[in-house]
Scaffold this motif. Structure first.
Motif, short mmCIF file in Angstrom:
data_model
loop_
_atom_site.label_atom_id
_atom_site.label_comp_id
_atom_site.label_asym_id
_atom_site.label_seq_id
_atom_site.Cartn_x
_atom_site.Cartn_y
_atom_site.Cartn_z
N UNK A 1 36.46 6.71 21.53
CA UNK A 1 37.31 7.79 22.23
C UNK A 1 38.77 7.09 22.02
N UNK A 2 39.98 7.85 21.73
CA UNK A 2 40.98 7.59 21.85
C UNK A 2 41.16 7.56 23.52
N UNK A 3 42.52 6.39 23.30
CA UNK A 3 42.93 6.04 25.09
C UNK A 3 43.45 7.46 25.52
N UNK A 4 43.70 8.73 25.52
CA UNK A 4 44.42 9.96 25.98
C UNK A 4 43.06 10.04 26.44
N UNK A 5 41.36 10.20 26.16
CA UNK A 5 40.66 11.29 26.47
C UNK A 5 40.00 9.51 27.30
N UNK A 6 39.61 8.78 27.16
CA UNK A 6 39.16 7.97 27.64
C UNK A 6 39.70 8.22 29.76
N UNK A 7 41.29 7.98 29.24
CA UNK A 7 41.61 8.14 30.26
C UNK A 7 41.61 9.85 31.56
N UNK A 8 41.67 10.34 30.50
CA UNK A 8 41.12 12.30 31.65
C UNK A 8 39.58 12.26 31.69
N UNK A 9 38.29 11.46 31.39
CA UNK A 9 37.22 11.32 31.00
C UNK A 9 37.15 10.47 33.04
N UNK A 10 38.22 9.59 33.33
CA UNK A 10 37.95 9.23 34.57
C UNK A 10 38.78 9.85 35.35
N UNK A 11 39.82 10.76 35.14
CA UNK A 11 40.67 11.66 36.07
C UNK A 11 39.72 12.80 36.06
N UNK A 12 39.08 13.53 35.31
CA UNK A 12 38.01 14.69 35.83
C UNK A 12 37.07 14.04 36.87
N UNK A 13 36.42 13.02 36.04
CA UNK A 13 35.98 11.95 37.33
C UNK A 13 35.68 11.95 38.70
N UNK A 14 37.10 11.59 39.04
CA UNK A 14 37.90 11.50 40.48
C UNK A 14 38.22 12.85 40.52
N UNK A 15 38.91 14.03 40.09
CA UNK A 15 38.74 15.60 40.19
C UNK A 15 37.70 16.16 40.85
#
Length: 139
Positions: A1-15
């Motif tokens: 998985x690319x970095x941006x998607x990895x960051x997005x996954x964590x962000x979405x979980x928090x969101x």
């Protein structure tokens, strides 16, 4: 998985956790509305600034603010610096929602820090702050 998607996954979980807690506390908000609300400055923000910060059109920001206004989370008040302009600011109800949201954010960050350990958590924060310098024109 690319970095941006990895960051997005964590962000979405928090969101999703923040919005779930806020909704459970009786605030009828969507994730998009919450993202606009979190950008409101303590002394209020102009709609154009919120739209720019959230990277949405002014029309979209206006719809989101109108929904937050109906929910009693924000209010529009005259801008003391420009009588023609209006500021959007959190109401007491909105500030209470913001406090509840921040408690969730801090709790999730604590969980992540416990999982990653102090050194990796510090390095991650530093890396993300440095990355923001080149990716966020509003930083």
């Amino acid at each position: 998985m690319d970095l941006a998607t990895l960051m997005f996954v964590s962000y979405r979980a928090m969101d999703e956790r923040v919005v779930r807690v806020i909704r459970d506390a009786g605030y009828d908000v969507t994730p998009a509305q919450a993202r606009i609300a979190q950008r409101i400055a303590d002394d209020g923000s102009r709609l154009t600034d919120l739209a720019q910060s959230a990277q949405v059109t002014k029309q979209t920001a206006s719809l989101l603010v109108a929904a937050l206004e109906r929910e009693g989370i924000v209010e529009r008040v005259p801008d003391p610096e420009d009588g023609r302009a209006r500021l959007i600011r959190l109401t007491e109800r909105g500030r209470a929602a913001s406090v509840a949201a921040m408690e969730v954010v801090m709790g999730v960050e604590k969980e992540w820090a416990e999982h990653l350990g102090p050194e990796l958590t510090r390095d991650l924060r530093e890396a993300l702050v440095r990355l923001r310098e080149v990716t966020d024109p509003y930083a």
